[in-house]
Design an enzyme around this catalytic site. Structure first.
Site, PDB file in Angstrom:
ATOM      1  N   LYS A  40       0.841  -1.202   0.000  1.00 20.88           N
ATOM      2  CA  LYS A  40       0.000   0.000   0.000  1.00 20.88           C
ATOM      3  C   LYS A  40       0.877   1.253   0.000  1.00 20.88           C
ATOM      4  CE  LYS A  40      -4.169   0.156   2.231  1.00 20.88           C
ATOM      5  NZ  LYS A  40      -5.144   0.299   3.298  1.00 20.88           N
ATOM      6  N   THR A 122     -12.669   4.630  15.483  1.00 16.30           N
ATOM      7  CA  THR A 122     -13.848   4.532  16.343  1.00 16.30           C
ATOM      8  C   THR A 122     -13.585   3.485  17.418  1.00 16.30           C
ATOM      9  OG1 THR A 122     -15.230   5.066  14.447  1.00 16.30           O
ATOM     10  CG2 THR A 122     -16.347   4.100  16.357  1.00 16.30           C
ATOM     11  N   LYS A 200     -19.593   9.557  18.904  1.00 17.94           N
ATOM     12  CA  LYS A 200     -19.404   8.810  17.652  1.00 17.94           C
ATOM     13  C   LYS A 200     -20.296   7.554  17.624  1.00 17.94           C
ATOM     14  CE  LYS A 200     -17.877   7.132  13.879  1.00 17.94           C
ATOM     15  NZ  LYS A 200     -18.262   7.675  12.591  1.00 17.94           N
ATOM     16  N   CYS A 256     -18.832   0.524   8.970  1.00 18.72           N
ATOM     17  CA  CYS A 256     -19.065   1.254  10.224  1.00 18.72           C
ATOM     18  C   CYS A 256     -20.351   0.871  10.947  1.00 18.72           C
ATOM     19  CB  CYS A 256     -19.051   2.753   9.952  1.00 18.72           C
ATOM     20  SG  CYS A 256     -17.405   3.338   9.520  1.00 18.72           S
ATOM     21  N   LYS A 259     -20.668  -2.740  12.650  1.00 17.35           N
ATOM     22  CA  LYS A 259     -19.739  -2.998  13.762  1.00 17.35           C
ATOM     23  C   LYS A 259     -19.933  -2.002  14.903  1.00 17.35           C
ATOM     24  CE  LYS A 259     -15.541  -0.425  12.543  1.00 17.35           C
ATOM     25  NZ  LYS A 259     -15.664   0.628  13.549  1.00 17.35           N
ATOM     26  N   LYS A 316     -22.663   0.976  -0.849  1.00 16.93           N
ATOM     27  CA  LYS A 316     -23.319   2.214  -1.259  1.00 16.93           C
ATOM     28  C   LYS A 316     -22.641   2.699  -2.534  1.00 16.93           C
ATOM     29  CE  LYS A 316     -22.165   5.965   1.184  1.00 16.93           C
ATOM     30  NZ  LYS A 316     -21.839   6.849   2.317  1.00 16.93           N
TER      31      LYS A 316
HETATM   32  N1  LIG Z   1     -14.513   3.989   6.593  1.00 19.45           N
HETATM   33  C1  LIG Z   1     -15.321   4.917   7.076  1.00 19.45           C
HETATM   34  O1  LIG Z   1     -16.236   5.394   6.400  1.00 19.45           O
HETATM   35  C2  LIG Z   1     -15.137   5.429   8.475  1.00 19.45           C
HETATM   36  C3  LIG Z   1     -15.804   6.601   8.863  1.00 19.45           C
HETATM   37  C4  LIG Z   1     -15.626   7.070  10.153  1.00 19.45           C
HETATM   38  C5  LIG Z   1     -14.837   6.368  11.046  1.00 19.45           C
HETATM   39  N2  LIG Z   1     -14.217   5.225  10.655  1.00 19.45           N
HETATM   40  C6  LIG Z   1     -13.363   4.521  11.617  1.00 19.45           C
HETATM   41  O2  LIG Z   1     -12.000   4.840  11.309  1.00 19.45           O
HETATM   42  C7  LIG Z   1     -11.156   3.702  11.547  1.00 19.45           C
HETATM   43  C8  LIG Z   1     -10.444   3.326  10.259  1.00 19.45           C
HETATM   44  O3  LIG Z   1     -11.413   2.928   9.310  1.00 19.45           O
HETATM   45  P1  LIG Z   1     -11.023   2.688   7.782  1.00 19.45           P
HETATM   46  O4  LIG Z   1     -12.284   2.373   7.082  1.00 19.45           O
HETATM   47  O5  LIG Z   1     -10.176   3.808   7.312  1.00 19.45           O
HETATM   48  O6  LIG Z   1     -10.122   1.361   7.925  1.00 19.45           O
HETATM   49  P2  LIG Z   1      -9.270   0.634   6.814  1.00 19.45           P
HETATM   50  O7  LIG Z   1      -9.326  -0.809   7.130  1.00 19.45           O
HETATM   51  O8  LIG Z   1      -9.677   1.111   5.456  1.00 19.45           O
HETATM   52  O9  LIG Z   1      -7.796   1.179   7.069  1.00 19.45           O
HETATM   53  C9  LIG Z   1      -7.045   0.896   8.199  1.00 19.45           C
HETATM   54  C10 LIG Z   1      -5.575   0.919   7.828  1.00 19.45           C
HETATM   55  O10 LIG Z   1      -4.785   0.831   9.010  1.00 19.45           O
HETATM   56  C11 LIG Z   1      -3.651   0.043   8.708  1.00 19.45           C
HETATM   57  N3  LIG Z   1      -3.023  -0.415   9.950  1.00 19.45           N
HETATM   58  C12 LIG Z   1      -3.407  -1.410  10.790  1.00 19.45           C
HETATM   59  N4  LIG Z   1      -2.567  -1.476  11.837  1.00 19.45           N
HETATM   60  C13 LIG Z   1      -1.631  -0.493  11.673  1.00 19.45           C
HETATM   61  C14 LIG Z   1      -0.523  -0.043  12.420  1.00 19.45           C
HETATM   62  N5  LIG Z   1      -0.176  -0.608  13.563  1.00 19.45           N
HETATM   63  N6  LIG Z   1       0.203   0.993  11.935  1.00 19.45           N
HETATM   64  C15 LIG Z   1      -0.143   1.601  10.779  1.00 19.45           C
HETATM   65  N7  LIG Z   1      -1.190   1.205  10.024  1.00 19.45           N
HETATM   66  C16 LIG Z   1      -1.926   0.186  10.471  1.00 19.45           C
HETATM   67  C17 LIG Z   1      -4.194  -1.052   7.825  1.00 19.45           C
HETATM   68  O11 LIG Z   1      -3.163  -1.691   7.108  1.00 19.45           O
HETATM   69  C18 LIG Z   1      -5.153  -0.254   6.936  1.00 19.45           C
HETATM   70  O12 LIG Z   1      -4.500   0.238   5.784  1.00 19.45           O
HETATM   71  C19 LIG Z   1     -12.080   2.604  12.083  1.00 19.45           C
HETATM   72  O13 LIG Z   1     -12.064   2.647  13.473  1.00 19.45           O
HETATM   73  C20 LIG Z   1     -13.452   3.014  11.560  1.00 19.45           C
HETATM   74  O14 LIG Z   1     -14.488   2.542  12.380  1.00 19.45           O
HETATM   75  C21 LIG Z   1     -14.336   4.739   9.383  1.00 19.45           C
END
Ligand SMILES: NC(=O)c1ccc[n+]([C@@H]2O[C@H](COP(=O)([O-])OP(=O)(O)OC[C@H]3O[C@@H](n4cnc5c(N)ncnc54)[C@H](O)[C@@H]3O)[C@@H](O)[C@H]2O)c1
Length: 437
Positions: A40, A122, A200, A256, A259, A316
């Site tokens: 990535k 979150t 949140k 989101c 979970k 979506k």
């Molecule tokens: N996707 C959404 O629409 C959204 C919206 C609001 C909040 N959130 C929250 O934000 C958080 C992230 O969601 P997301 O959808 O971006 O997740 P995602 O799975 O798309 O991305 C998470 C990233 O973190 C990386 N990662 C894991 N462990 C790591 C570490 N130790 N060091 C560095 N990188 C690491 C993973 O490789 C991955 O690329 C979650 O808690 C989610 O609930 C998501």
């Protein structure tokens, strides 16, 4: 990187992290973003985007000079003092939030290192307190993210509100985060860490509740011969209710809502409180994904050997995110009834292929409808509204469409020769329960 740590650090470069990094760079900051996945980081460093999100590729290209991607935590810690944690917090088998990625980030920090943790992931209420206890010398700010996939850049750059939770002693860190967000507008809600964490979870649980509520209203409308789009229009004009999230469909999905609703239910349960309402929200959502199979059976009888086309797969439109997409449950149920399932999604096809082994994939909406006994509109991609539906009807073995998102104009579809059925919409020729002679 300079030694004065004036860059913003982003840890975890998924949907939230990549958008956060790109948007802070757009505002003029230097950003260093770290992920543990080398492929990535390499792709992003080459200027290749890893997700489908409108406007993000342009933002990354425009701000490439201000953005650094790395796998090296030391490089990030040298360059940045404010560390935005954006790692994933998926559900565990018990339905609680899995905080292992968050814990892994925390384990790489040391007290007195001059860093501030800003939690965008979150996490259950109480997480901040426990991290603060384990890392006493590291200021902690809760800054939950509210962006929506499909409009994430727009949401980040123009937030409704920004929530910043900091406890006594960490106010200066809260101020530093607030200063970063001030240029974006939107009300800044300053509060304590536990309340920020709850804002949140409660917001997502409320939105999920609104969806399950209107889905149940839709199901009752089908029984009594009312039209849920009319009902929702009439309800939504009440300012206490509002029109958003009153569109029924085949259930919410994504990374989101499922979970976070489960995590809040479990958080309550672990604290000794039985959150009854959320049980119903979850159950209604699960059943809603399956109801569409019953609608097909009503028209086709047994689905054994019937060819069913899925229009859209992503949870979506405007995203290729397949996490918890309703299409996964729907395809499995259709296959369970013996149907042959074919699918088309404008952008999620590549990811979906790995998840839906038995499904046949096609390259366009018209192709997927070829020879189909029925079609289900699963994702409301704009291109489906513009489809030549008369041509589509010609290509199908039986022009039957179940509109799982109430996205299409029923009269247009019927004019094109379709049997059309939506969710909670009046079905032509049907007799409401209790009114038959
Ligand atoms: N996707 C959404 O629409 C959204 C919206 C609001 C909040 N959130 C929250 O934000 C958080 C992230 O969601 P997301 O959808 O971006 O997740 P995602 O799975 O798309 O991305 C998470 C990233 O973190 C990386 N990662 C894991 N462990 C790591 C570490 N130790 N060091 C560095 N990188 C690491 C993973 O490789 C991955 O690329 C979650 O808690 C989610 O609930 C998501």
């Amino acid at each position: 990187m300079s030694g004065d740590r004036d860059a913003i650090g982003v840890i975890g470069v998924g949907w939230v992290g990549l958008v956060t990094a790109a948007c802070f760079a757009e505002v003029g900051h230097r950003v260093i973003a770290r992920d543990i996945l080398p492929e990535k980081v390499e792709a992003l460093s080459r200027g290749e985007i890893t997700i489908h999100e409108p406007g993000l590729a342009e933002l990354l290209a425009r701000n490439a000079e201000r953005l650094t991607f790395t796998t090296d935590m030391e490089e990030l810690l040298d360059a940045a003092s404010l560390l935005f944690v954006c790692v994933d917090t998926p559900p565990t088998v018990s339905g609680d939030a899995d905080l292992s990625r968050v814990r892994s980030v925390v384990s790489e920090l040391s007290a007195g290192g001059g860093h501030t943790l800003v939690m965008k992931s979150t996490v259950p209420a109480g997480t901040g307190h426990s991290i603060r206890r384990d890392l006493p010398g590291v200021p902690y700010v809760s800054c939950p993210e509210f962006l929506k996939e499909g409009s994430a850049v727009e949401d980040f750059m123009h937030p409704d509100r920004v929530v910043i939770g900091a406890d006594a002693g960490d106010e200066a860190s809260g101020d530093a985060v607030a200063r970063l967000y001030e240029p974006l507008g939107g009300e800044i809600v300053r509060t304590d860490v536990a309340s920020a964490e709850m804002i949140k979870l409660a917001s997502n649980a409320f939105l999920a509740t609104k969806i399950s509520f209107v889905n149940e209203i839709a199901n009752v409308c089908e029984e009594v011969g009312a039209d849920v789009t009319e009902v929702a229009r009439g309800m939504g004009l009440d300012q206490r209710i509002g029109p958003a999230f009153l569109r029924p469909g085949i259930g919410y999905g994504g990374s989101c809502f499922p979970k976070d609703v489960s995590a809040l239910k479990m958080l309550a349960g672990n604290s000794g409180y039985h959150f009854q309402l959320l049980n119903a929200v979850i159950e209604v959502n699960e059943l809603q994904k399956r109801r569409v199979v019953g609608k097909l059976q009503k028209h086709l009888g047994s689905l054994l050997g019937k060819r069913v086309a899925l229009l859209g797969l992503a949870f979506k439109p405007h995203t290729d995110d397949m996490r918890e997409a309703s299409s996964l449950v729907l395809a499995a149920r259709l296959e369970g009834e013996g149907a042959e399932v074919a699918a088309y999604d404008p952008v999620a096809g590549d990811i979906a292929r790995g998840l839906l082994g038995a499904v046949e994939f096609r390259d366009s909406a018209l192709e997927v409808l070829d020879g189909a006994d029925a079609a289900i509109l699963v994702t409301e991609w704009p291109e489906f509204a513009e489809l030549d539906w008369a041509a589509a009807a010609e290509r199908m073995a039986r022009p039957l469409l179940i509109d799982g998102r109430n996205f299409l104009d029923p009269s247009l579809l019927r004019g094109a020769g379709f049997e059309y059925e939506g969710i909670g919409r009046v079905v032509e020729g049907s007799v409401p329960a209790g009114t038959a002679d």
